[in-house]
Design a protein around this motif. Structure first.
Motif, PDB file in Angstrom:
ATOM      1  N   PRO A  84      19.252 -15.051  -4.494  1.00  0.00           N
ATOM      2  CA  PRO A  84      19.361 -14.110  -5.595  1.00  0.00           C
ATOM      3  C   PRO A  84      19.310 -12.679  -5.052  1.00  0.00           C
ATOM      4  O   PRO A  84      18.527 -12.385  -4.135  1.00  0.00           O
ATOM      5  CB  PRO A  84      18.131 -14.404  -6.458  1.00  0.00           C
ATOM      6  CG  PRO A  84      17.113 -14.900  -5.478  1.00  0.00           C
ATOM      7  CD  PRO A  84      17.898 -15.641  -4.416  1.00  0.00           C
ATOM      8  N   THR A  85      20.140 -11.802  -5.589  1.00  0.00           N
ATOM      9  CA  THR A  85      20.119 -10.421  -5.119  1.00  0.00           C
ATOM     10  C   THR A  85      18.883  -9.718  -5.668  1.00  0.00           C
ATOM     11  O   THR A  85      18.443  -9.973  -6.787  1.00  0.00           O
ATOM     12  CB  THR A  85      21.380  -9.646  -5.550  1.00  0.00           C
ATOM     13  OG1 THR A  85      21.462  -9.620  -6.977  1.00  0.00           O
ATOM     14  CG2 THR A  85      22.638 -10.263  -4.960  1.00  0.00           C
ATOM     15  N   TYR A  86      18.316  -8.871  -4.835  1.00  0.00           N
ATOM     16  CA  TYR A  86      17.163  -8.071  -5.227  1.00  0.00           C
ATOM     17  C   TYR A  86      17.229  -6.758  -4.446  1.00  0.00           C
ATOM     18  O   TYR A  86      17.985  -6.627  -3.480  1.00  0.00           O
ATOM     19  CB  TYR A  86      15.841  -8.812  -4.968  1.00  0.00           C
ATOM     20  CG  TYR A  86      15.658  -9.250  -3.539  1.00  0.00           C
ATOM     21  CD1 TYR A  86      15.062  -8.413  -2.602  1.00  0.00           C
ATOM     22  CD2 TYR A  86      16.100 -10.502  -3.109  1.00  0.00           C
ATOM     23  CE1 TYR A  86      14.904  -8.805  -1.289  1.00  0.00           C
ATOM     24  CE2 TYR A  86      15.953 -10.905  -1.797  1.00  0.00           C
ATOM     25  CZ  TYR A  86      15.356 -10.057  -0.891  1.00  0.00           C
ATOM     26  OH  TYR A  86      15.209 -10.443   0.418  1.00  0.00           O
ATOM     27  N   TYR A  87      16.445  -5.788  -4.857  1.00  0.00           N
ATOM     28  CA  TYR A  87      16.430  -4.506  -4.169  1.00  0.00           C
ATOM     29  C   TYR A  87      15.654  -4.635  -2.874  1.00  0.00           C
ATOM     30  O   TYR A  87      14.493  -5.041  -2.886  1.00  0.00           O
ATOM     31  CB  TYR A  87      15.828  -3.409  -5.045  1.00  0.00           C
ATOM     32  CG  TYR A  87      16.679  -3.111  -6.254  1.00  0.00           C
ATOM     33  CD1 TYR A  87      17.964  -2.602  -6.112  1.00  0.00           C
ATOM     34  CD2 TYR A  87      16.225  -3.357  -7.542  1.00  0.00           C
ATOM     35  CE1 TYR A  87      18.766  -2.332  -7.213  1.00  0.00           C
ATOM     36  CE2 TYR A  87      17.015  -3.079  -8.648  1.00  0.00           C
ATOM     37  CZ  TYR A  87      18.281  -2.579  -8.473  1.00  0.00           C
ATOM     38  OH  TYR A  87      19.074  -2.325  -9.555  1.00  0.00           O
ATOM     39  N   LYS A  88      16.305  -4.269  -1.765  1.00  0.00           N
ATOM     40  CA  LYS A  88      15.612  -4.318  -0.476  1.00  0.00           C
ATOM     41  C   LYS A  88      15.000  -2.969  -0.122  1.00  0.00           C
ATOM     42  O   LYS A  88      14.204  -2.875   0.806  1.00  0.00           O
ATOM     43  CB  LYS A  88      16.520  -4.822   0.636  1.00  0.00           C
ATOM     44  CG  LYS A  88      17.766  -4.030   0.892  1.00  0.00           C
ATOM     45  CD  LYS A  88      18.601  -4.701   1.982  1.00  0.00           C
ATOM     46  CE  LYS A  88      19.922  -4.002   2.190  1.00  0.00           C
ATOM     47  NZ  LYS A  88      20.720  -4.655   3.235  1.00  0.00           N
ATOM     48  N   ASN A  89      15.357  -1.926  -0.846  1.00  0.00           N
ATOM     49  CA  ASN A  89      14.733  -0.618  -0.707  1.00  0.00           C
ATOM     50  C   ASN A  89      15.112   0.236  -1.909  1.00  0.00           C
ATOM     51  O   ASN A  89      16.044  -0.090  -2.638  1.00  0.00           O
ATOM     52  CB  ASN A  89      15.127   0.082   0.605  1.00  0.00           C
ATOM     53  CG  ASN A  89      16.618   0.295   0.710  1.00  0.00           C
ATOM     54  OD1 ASN A  89      17.245   0.901  -0.163  1.00  0.00           O
ATOM     55  ND2 ASN A  89      17.216  -0.198   1.782  1.00  0.00           N
ATOM     56  N   MET A  90      14.369   1.317  -2.114  1.00  0.00           N
ATOM     57  CA  MET A  90      14.666   2.273  -3.183  1.00  0.00           C
ATOM     58  C   MET A  90      14.459   3.681  -2.643  1.00  0.00           C
ATOM     59  O   MET A  90      13.595   3.904  -1.781  1.00  0.00           O
ATOM     60  CB  MET A  90      13.766   2.053  -4.401  1.00  0.00           C
ATOM     61  CG  MET A  90      14.044   0.777  -5.141  1.00  0.00           C
ATOM     62  SD  MET A  90      13.013   0.647  -6.620  1.00  0.00           S
ATOM     63  CE  MET A  90      13.420  -1.009  -7.150  1.00  0.00           C
ATOM     64  N   HIS A  91      15.262   4.610  -3.158  1.00  0.00           N
ATOM     65  CA  HIS A  91      15.166   6.010  -2.745  1.00  0.00           C
ATOM     66  C   HIS A  91      15.138   6.882  -3.992  1.00  0.00           C
ATOM     67  O   HIS A  91      16.020   6.798  -4.840  1.00  0.00           O
ATOM     68  CB  HIS A  91      16.348   6.395  -1.852  1.00  0.00           C
ATOM     69  CG  HIS A  91      16.265   7.795  -1.355  1.00  0.00           C
ATOM     70  ND1 HIS A  91      15.393   8.176  -0.353  1.00  0.00           N
ATOM     71  CD2 HIS A  91      16.922   8.917  -1.743  1.00  0.00           C
ATOM     72  CE1 HIS A  91      15.536   9.479  -0.134  1.00  0.00           C
ATOM     73  NE2 HIS A  91      16.451   9.947  -0.966  1.00  0.00           N
ATOM     74  N   ILE A  92      14.105   7.730  -4.081  1.00  0.00           N
ATOM     75  CA  ILE A  92      13.923   8.629  -5.222  1.00  0.00           C
ATOM     76  C   ILE A  92      14.409  10.020  -4.833  1.00  0.00           C
ATOM     77  O   ILE A  92      14.055  10.523  -3.759  1.00  0.00           O
ATOM     78  CB  ILE A  92      12.435   8.738  -5.624  1.00  0.00           C
ATOM     79  CG1 ILE A  92      11.791   7.362  -5.786  1.00  0.00           C
ATOM     80  CG2 ILE A  92      12.279   9.591  -6.886  1.00  0.00           C
ATOM     81  CD1 ILE A  92      10.273   7.396  -5.822  1.00  0.00           C
TER      82      ILE A  92
END
Length: 139
Positions: A84-92
């Motif tokens: 399943p696809t999921y967020y591997k990182n996030m940038h604010i």
């Protein structure tokens, strides 16, 4: 304290919730068999982070009595390629607008939010890298 949300099925892949008096519908895109009637649940994770740190930052800026004309917060998440696809990182990205912006104080406001106020950020940071940057728009 506990939070609970309840969704009611609208048919096909759409669900509706009423959260604190605000109606929200989630649905899958047409390409996945949905009817595009509402927001995508996974993208709501990005919205939760932007909203949480945005509220904190605005409160801190208000307490500091800084003269800011606008604040924009955006969050970008990179998805995995496998299911399943999921967020591997996030940038604010925080954007501040105003005249003679006090960079050091704004950096402190963001740091306070990210390190000790935003519960969404704290939770996400336990499982993925969350980075940030600040952009200043001098008017």
């Amino acid at each position: 304290m506990k939070h609970k949300v309840e969704l009611s099925w609208l048919g096909n892949l759409a669900f509706e919730t009423n959260m604190d008096g605000h109606k929200m519908i989630t649905d899958a895109g047409i390409e996945f068999g949905g009817e595009d009637k509402g927001l995508r649940p996974k993208k709501l994770m990005l919205t939760a982070l932007a909203g949480c740190t945005g509220i904190d930052t605005a409160l801190i800026v208000k307490k500091m009595r800084l003269d800011i004309t606008d604040i924009k917060v955006s969050v970008e998440g990179e998805l995995t390629e496998s299911q399943p696809t999921y967020y591997k990182n996030m940038h604010i990205t925080y954007e501040f607008f105003g005249k003679d912006l006090p960079h050091k104080k704004l950096e402190r406001a963001v740091k306070i939010s990210e390190e000790s106020q935003c519960g969404v950020s704290a939770m996400y940071k336990q499982v993925i890298p969350v980075t940030s940057e600040i952009i200043y728009h001098e008017e």
